[in-house]
Write an enzyme that holds these catalytic residues in place. Sequence first.
Site, mmCIF file in Angstrom:
data_model
loop_
_atom_site.group_PDB
_atom_site.id
_atom_site.type_symbol
_atom_site.label_atom_id
_atom_site.label_comp_id
_atom_site.label_asym_id
_atom_site.label_seq_id
_atom_site.Cartn_x
_atom_site.Cartn_y
_atom_site.Cartn_z
ATOM 1 C CE1 TYR A 177 63.947 -6.387 -70.072
ATOM 2 C CE2 TYR A 177 64.868 -4.301 -71.402
ATOM 3 C CZ TYR A 177 65.066 -5.592 -71.026
ATOM 4 O OH TYR A 177 66.246 -6.434 -71.257
ATOM 5 C CB ILE A 190 18.798 -0.138 -45.937
ATOM 6 C CG1 ILE A 190 18.069 0.285 -45.004
ATOM 7 C CG2 ILE A 190 19.859 -1.292 -45.475
ATOM 8 C CD1 ILE A 190 17.133 -0.962 -44.443
ATOM 9 N N GLY A 202 30.008 -5.863 -49.791
ATOM 10 C CA GLY A 202 30.732 -6.964 -49.501
ATOM 11 C C GLY A 202 30.032 -8.234 -49.957
ATOM 12 C CG ASP A 203 32.320 -11.623 -49.161
ATOM 13 O OD1 ASP A 203 32.642 -10.869 -50.011
ATOM 14 O OD2 ASP A 203 32.948 -12.380 -48.668
ATOM 15 C CB SER A 228 39.214 -3.907 -38.413
ATOM 16 O OG SER A 228 39.721 -3.341 -39.399
ATOM 17 C CB CYS A 244 42.846 -12.417 -47.286
ATOM 18 S SG CYS A 244 41.539 -11.653 -47.626
HETATM 19 P P1 FAD Z 1 33.369 -10.230 -43.756
HETATM 20 O O1 FAD Z 1 34.623 -9.339 -43.823
HETATM 21 O O2 FAD Z 1 33.003 -11.359 -43.842
HETATM 22 O O3 FAD Z 1 32.689 -9.254 -42.415
HETATM 23 C C1 FAD Z 1 31.411 -9.631 -42.175
HETATM 24 C C2 FAD Z 1 31.211 -9.561 -40.692
HETATM 25 O O4 FAD Z 1 29.858 -9.337 -40.145
HETATM 26 C C3 FAD Z 1 31.721 -10.688 -39.869
HETATM 27 O O5 FAD Z 1 32.710 -10.451 -38.902
HETATM 28 C C4 FAD Z 1 30.462 -11.150 -38.956
HETATM 29 O O6 FAD Z 1 30.747 -11.574 -37.842
HETATM 30 C C5 FAD Z 1 29.662 -9.758 -39.084
HETATM 31 N N1 FAD Z 1 28.157 -9.922 -39.035
HETATM 32 C C6 FAD Z 1 27.343 -11.018 -39.806
HETATM 33 N N2 FAD Z 1 26.154 -11.055 -39.194
HETATM 34 C C7 FAD Z 1 26.211 -9.971 -38.304
HETATM 35 C C8 FAD Z 1 24.919 -9.631 -37.437
HETATM 36 N N3 FAD Z 1 23.433 -10.036 -37.648
HETATM 37 N N4 FAD Z 1 25.283 -8.860 -36.501
HETATM 38 C C9 FAD Z 1 26.561 -8.426 -35.991
HETATM 39 N N5 FAD Z 1 27.507 -8.454 -37.099
HETATM 40 C C10 FAD Z 1 27.400 -9.579 -38.007
HETATM 41 N N6 FAD Z 1 39.355 -12.312 -50.770
HETATM 42 C C11 FAD Z 1 40.220 -11.932 -51.470
HETATM 43 O O7 FAD Z 1 40.071 -11.003 -52.376
HETATM 44 N N7 FAD Z 1 41.833 -12.528 -51.382
HETATM 45 C C12 FAD Z 1 41.887 -13.538 -50.447
HETATM 46 O O8 FAD Z 1 42.954 -13.880 -50.571
HETATM 47 C C13 FAD Z 1 40.739 -13.989 -49.681
HETATM 48 N N8 FAD Z 1 41.104 -14.917 -48.705
HETATM 49 C C14 FAD Z 1 39.952 -15.477 -47.825
HETATM 50 C C15 FAD Z 1 40.302 -16.327 -46.998
HETATM 51 C C16 FAD Z 1 39.471 -16.723 -46.059
HETATM 52 C C17 FAD Z 1 39.831 -18.053 -45.119
HETATM 53 C C18 FAD Z 1 38.166 -16.070 -46.157
HETATM 54 C C19 FAD Z 1 37.155 -16.486 -44.963
HETATM 55 C C20 FAD Z 1 37.834 -15.066 -47.004
HETATM 56 C C21 FAD Z 1 38.891 -14.673 -47.777
HETATM 57 N N9 FAD Z 1 38.648 -13.764 -48.953
HETATM 58 C C22 FAD Z 1 39.401 -13.099 -49.540
HETATM 59 C C23 FAD Z 1 37.311 -12.957 -48.944
HETATM 60 C C24 FAD Z 1 37.239 -11.730 -48.197
HETATM 61 O O9 FAD Z 1 37.697 -12.178 -46.959
HETATM 62 C C25 FAD Z 1 35.875 -11.204 -48.352
HETATM 63 O O10 FAD Z 1 35.558 -11.048 -49.654
HETATM 64 C C26 FAD Z 1 35.729 -9.945 -47.264
HETATM 65 O O11 FAD Z 1 36.102 -9.875 -46.250
HETATM 66 C C27 FAD Z 1 34.277 -9.604 -47.396
HETATM 67 O O12 FAD Z 1 33.911 -8.555 -46.620
HETATM 68 P P2 FAD Z 1 32.401 -8.277 -45.867
HETATM 69 O O13 FAD Z 1 32.656 -7.094 -45.020
HETATM 70 O O14 FAD Z 1 31.386 -8.580 -46.852
HETATM 71 O O15 FAD Z 1 32.228 -9.505 -44.860
#
Ligand code: FAD
Length: 551
Positions: free
Chosen positions: A424, A276, A280-281, A42, A46
Amino acid sequence: MIKPLKVVIIGGVAGGMSAATRLRRLKEDAQIIVFEMGQHVSYANCGLPYFVSNVISNRDELLLQTPESLWSRFRIDVRVQTMVTSIAPESRSVTVKNLVSGEESTESYDKLVISTGAKPRRLNIPGIERALTLRNVLDADAVKAAVETASLKSAAIIGAGFIGVELAENLSQMGIETTLIHRGASALSMFDAEMIEPMQSALEENGIKLRLLAEPVSVTSTEVVLASGERVSAGLVFSAAGVEPDNALAAAAGLEIGSTGGLKVDHQQRTSDPNIFAAGDAVEKHGMLGGNHALVPLANLANRHGRQAADAIAGIQVESRGALGTAIVGAFGFAAALTGLTEKAAIAQGLPHSVIHLHPGSHAGYFPGAKRISLKVLFDPTTGKLLGAQANGFDGVDKRIDVLSTAIYAGLTVDDLMDLELAYAPQFGSAKDAVNQAGYVGNNAFSGMTPTVQWYDLAKALESGAQLIDVRTATEFAAGSIPGAINIDVNELRGNLERVADANVIVHCAVGQRGHVATQILRGFGKEVRNLDGGYATWLAGTSAIQRTSS
Ligand code: FAD
């Protein structure tokens, strides 16, 4: 006794933790285990670019929760530095490896949530191993350590997307000579060219060097070498060439992967395996407009879809409405934001669209500090339904894009924007807010009252014999004008009708407003006339963007 539901979550950040905490609020008796391979859960990804330059100076501010805090409030069993190495859907279990002890074990589940995120795209260039990337807190520590090295004078960032631009701002503000190397014809290529040109200017005005249509071919110990032969000085090399879904685990488990490379889910975030879920990304998003699937790696969607996965697991009926891709980026006080379809996306999808540009004030012009906002709005030419919007400026960009994003979500038309009742007072907006003005300009175009010509069609129109009349003042005209234009001030138009052709006339002013007035005057005298949409400001932004890469 009924066995409590056991839910395993892979990935403990945006999507994963949203799913975990929502599920706990819905099901007090569920067993929830989160596996996170990194050291932290957590954390605020960003915020990472701003930690590098000490805008966020306290590292702990980035760490929103700990395994201990999540256990004490939510009874969520978070196991950090524990990597899931395989998923066995048929036995509903995962294999995990403790990255500290090396110990491997198996964990069963009733439901699994995958939120493994996206990883930085690796470039295949000799020497690229020296490039740093930014995904988690430890990466940010490494970048921070590198930039705090006294000897670091220069940095090359490969990729001018959101993260590249944010990092460039932060490095530049630390006095590091920073070059952004970008493959596309303009930085932040998700925007239309004319809508990102002011941001490109802002970057350059603040000392960042932009190298567009630039292909790095090798990285040496001191430089990045481009295909053009240019050698970019680079004490630090940073790779920000986009991200790709981190879904090798899901693919190996036989889950369906979409054509974008993202995990396929339905509108309840369920993958091809009914037990499942994913968010996210790592997941490809349903498009709200046009229905196309796309990778949209943004935090709002990860959080929203993580929550929806938990709802679906808990038996609550959810129906995801898809993604608009609403995003904003800021640098040096300047902001650029977008929502829904850009014009290039509409063209790529073959979607009919009408376009308007306008340049209203961020708030009432008579109140100190008002700044220009540039707005572009796309709508369906038949129904008027809003399709997308882009905005840039120093102030009020976020608010306008958020209103427009909400309007698109609600299925409003461009005409509806005229009727939105927006807050406004002079320091915040205008009695006719920028969004209302988009409604007026849109209505003029949609109703056919003011036929328009776009900046990119002007040269062709002039070649085909159109007459171009600049209706600004003589002083404005002298300060810079469009080649081929004659100048007749809008206030003097009625007395100069003999100088105006009867047909194929294009008028323009600074931003489109006086051009609209001029169009109506001339139409009243029976002339066939069009207004240059967005005026000189849009034309200048568009042609400047093109000139960057045309020489
Ligand atoms: P994440 O938050 O990346 O979390 C995925 C986690 O899964 C990671 O911690 C990883 O270690 C873990 N993981 C992966 N594989 C495994 C495994 N096999 N076993 C255990 N753990 C695992 N979005 C915005 O909308 N605005 C912003 O300003 C913005 N700025 C950003 C700046 C940066 C530098 C970055 C990197 C991203 C930014 N983003 C921003 C994008 C945003 O952070 C992501 O869209 C969001 O965090 C995605 O969430 P998620 O849960 O999919 O992945």
